[in-house]
Design a protein around this motif. Sequence first.
Motif, PDB file in Angstrom:
ATOM      1  N   MET A   1       0.666  -0.859   0.158  1.00  0.00           N
ATOM      2  CA  MET A   1       0.051   0.251   0.216  1.00  0.00           C
ATOM      3  C   MET A   1       0.831   1.465   0.106  1.00  0.00           C
ATOM      4  N   SER A   2       0.941   1.998  -0.832  1.00  0.00           N
ATOM      5  CA  SER A   2       1.539   3.362  -1.398  1.00  0.00           C
ATOM      6  C   SER A   2       0.733   4.499  -0.069  1.00  0.00           C
ATOM      7  N   PHE A   3       1.519   5.282  -0.003  1.00  0.00           N
ATOM      8  CA  PHE A   3       0.960   6.779   0.951  1.00  0.00           C
ATOM      9  C   PHE A   3       0.340   7.101   0.415  1.00  0.00           C
ATOM     10  N   LEU A   4       0.129   6.807  -1.256  1.00  0.00           N
ATOM     11  CA  LEU A   4      -1.148   7.835  -1.147  1.00  0.00           C
ATOM     12  C   LEU A   4      -2.517   7.081  -1.356  1.00  0.00           C
ATOM     13  N   ASP A   5      -2.366   6.095  -1.260  1.00  0.00           N
ATOM     14  CA  ASP A   5      -3.497   5.056  -1.291  1.00  0.00           C
ATOM     15  C   ASP A   5      -4.163   5.665   0.509  1.00  0.00           C
ATOM     16  N   SER A   6      -3.358   5.966   1.159  1.00  0.00           N
ATOM     17  CA  SER A   6      -3.891   6.594   2.390  1.00  0.00           C
ATOM     18  C   SER A   6      -5.049   7.783   2.581  1.00  0.00           C
ATOM     19  N   PHE A   7      -4.843   8.561   1.456  1.00  0.00           N
ATOM     20  CA  PHE A   7      -5.195  10.042   0.886  1.00  0.00           C
ATOM     21  C   PHE A   7      -6.886   9.290   0.343  1.00  0.00           C
ATOM     22  N   ASP A   8      -6.316   8.817  -0.164  1.00  0.00           N
ATOM     23  CA  ASP A   8      -7.768   8.004  -0.981  1.00  0.00           C
ATOM     24  C   ASP A   8      -8.588   7.489   0.320  1.00  0.00           C
ATOM     25  N   ILE A   9      -8.275   6.726   1.344  1.00  0.00           N
ATOM     26  CA  ILE A   9      -9.187   6.097   1.492  1.00  0.00           C
ATOM     27  C   ILE A   9      -9.559   7.500   3.009  1.00  0.00           C
ATOM     28  N   SER A  10      -8.971   8.360   3.319  1.00  0.00           N
ATOM     29  CA  SER A  10      -9.389   9.452   4.228  1.00  0.00           C
ATOM     30  C   SER A  10     -10.299  10.182   3.862  1.00  0.00           C
ATOM     31  N   ALA A  11      -9.757  10.365   2.463  1.00  0.00           N
ATOM     32  CA  ALA A  11     -10.842  11.347   1.060  1.00  0.00           C
ATOM     33  C   ALA A  11     -12.125  10.545   1.284  1.00  0.00           C
ATOM     34  N   SER A  12     -12.074   9.408   1.228  1.00  0.00           N
ATOM     35  CA  SER A  12     -13.701   8.584   0.884  1.00  0.00           C
ATOM     36  C   SER A  12     -14.184   8.700   2.574  1.00  0.00           C
ATOM     37  N   GLY A  13     -13.591   8.461   3.891  1.00  0.00           N
ATOM     38  CA  GLY A  13     -14.283   8.409   5.185  1.00  0.00           C
ATOM     39  C   GLY A  13     -14.930   9.863   5.126  1.00  0.00           C
ATOM     40  N   MET A  14     -14.184  10.517   4.663  1.00  0.00           N
ATOM     41  CA  MET A  14     -14.611  12.535   4.899  1.00  0.00           C
ATOM     42  C   MET A  14     -16.262  12.196   4.488  1.00  0.00           C
ATOM     43  N   SER A  15     -15.836  12.096   2.844  1.00  0.00           N
ATOM     44  CA  SER A  15     -17.476  12.066   2.172  1.00  0.00           C
ATOM     45  C   SER A  15     -18.059  11.523   2.834  1.00  0.00           C
ATOM     46  N   ALA A  16     -17.940  10.375   3.157  1.00  0.00           N
ATOM     47  CA  ALA A  16     -19.586   8.813   3.265  1.00  0.00           C
ATOM     48  C   ALA A  16     -19.570  10.094   4.768  1.00  0.00           C
ATOM     49  N   GLN A  17     -19.061  10.398   5.800  1.00  0.00           N
ATOM     50  CA  GLN A  17     -19.193  10.296   7.300  1.00  0.00           C
ATOM     51  C   GLN A  17     -19.825  12.242   6.633  1.00  0.00           C
ATOM     52  N   ARG A  18     -19.580  12.908   5.669  1.00  0.00           N
ATOM     53  CA  ARG A  18     -20.515  13.868   5.471  1.00  0.00           C
ATOM     54  C   ARG A  18     -21.878  13.593   4.692  1.00  0.00           C
ATOM     55  N   ILE A  19     -21.353  12.544   3.728  1.00  0.00           N
ATOM     56  CA  ILE A  19     -23.164  12.367   3.677  1.00  0.00           C
ATOM     57  C   ILE A  19     -23.984  11.829   5.223  1.00  0.00           C
ATOM     58  N   ARG A  20     -23.515  11.031   5.339  1.00  0.00           N
ATOM     59  CA  ARG A  20     -24.155  10.566   6.780  1.00  0.00           C
ATOM     60  C   ARG A  20     -24.528  11.864   7.776  1.00  0.00           C
ATOM     61  N   LEU A  21     -23.791  13.063   7.775  1.00  0.00           N
ATOM     62  CA  LEU A  21     -24.194  14.038   8.590  1.00  0.00           C
ATOM     63  C   LEU A  21     -25.359  14.644   7.795  1.00  0.00           C
ATOM     64  N   ASP A  22     -25.580  14.932   6.818  1.00  0.00           N
ATOM     65  CA  ASP A  22     -26.611  15.948   5.508  1.00  0.00           C
ATOM     66  C   ASP A  22     -28.112  14.692   5.945  1.00  0.00           C
ATOM     67  N   ILE A  23     -27.693  13.174   5.904  1.00  0.00           N
ATOM     68  CA  ILE A  23     -28.881  12.528   6.185  1.00  0.00           C
ATOM     69  C   ILE A  23     -29.420  12.830   7.818  1.00  0.00           C
ATOM     70  N   ALA A  24     -28.234  13.032   8.737  1.00  0.00           N
ATOM     71  CA  ALA A  24     -28.855  13.287  10.041  1.00  0.00           C
ATOM     72  C   ALA A  24     -30.097  14.506  10.295  1.00  0.00           C
ATOM     73  N   ALA A  25     -29.116  15.521   9.328  1.00  0.00           N
ATOM     74  CA  ALA A  25     -29.174  17.043   9.314  1.00  0.00           C
ATOM     75  C   ALA A  25     -31.455  17.206   8.474  1.00  0.00           C
ATOM     76  N   GLU A  26     -31.067  16.384   7.324  1.00  0.00           N
ATOM     77  CA  GLU A  26     -32.400  16.550   6.667  1.00  0.00           C
ATOM     78  C   GLU A  26     -33.854  15.304   7.943  1.00  0.00           C
ATOM     79  N   ASN A  27     -33.031  13.931   8.797  1.00  0.00           N
ATOM     80  CA  ASN A  27     -34.062  14.088   9.286  1.00  0.00           C
ATOM     81  C   ASN A  27     -34.451  14.800  10.347  1.00  0.00           C
ATOM     82  N   ILE A  28     -33.715  15.426  10.915  1.00  0.00           N
ATOM     83  CA  ILE A  28     -34.060  16.169  12.325  1.00  0.00           C
ATOM     84  C   ILE A  28     -34.718  17.490  11.671  1.00  0.00           C
TER      85      ILE A  28
END
Length: 151
Positions: A1-28
């Motif tokens: 695993m190269s260090f660039l893969d780590s950037f991709d993994i963190s970026a995908s996690g940030m994107s997924a958590q943003r969507i989770r936060l958007d859905i929680a806000a929509e529900n509220i």
Amino acid sequence: MSFLDSFDISASGMSAQRIRLDIAAENIANVDTTRTENGGPYIRKDVVLASYGKKTTFANALRAARTGSSVISTGKRGVRVAGITDDTRETKRVYNPTHPDADVNGYVEMPNVDVTKETVDAMSATRSYEANVTALNAIKMMTQKAMDIGK
């Protein structure tokens, strides 16, 4: 695993958590919505996350590290939103005969949204997002230090 893969993994996690936060806000935001386009109360939404990319066992990763092979570093890896589903719990019935959506007995069907649960989900998504930012910053700092060594 190269260090660039780590950037991709963190970026995908940030994107997924943003969507989770958007859905929680929509529900509220829709906690009191008794009439939707579909003709009923708002139904709580939930985010389903899934991993993607090449999966490997710890034994295979250890073997690859020992032999120096790059068996693990093929393709991007991370987390993705597999879907946004409707909550299957029943809606609440509240007695309010003056409400325009009340039935003949005076009961109104209210959304199945629990503000406390949504707040906890939003806090969890925020903390996960922050953890991914911290990991991303650590990777960036390690990269900068490695470049300094080469000077």
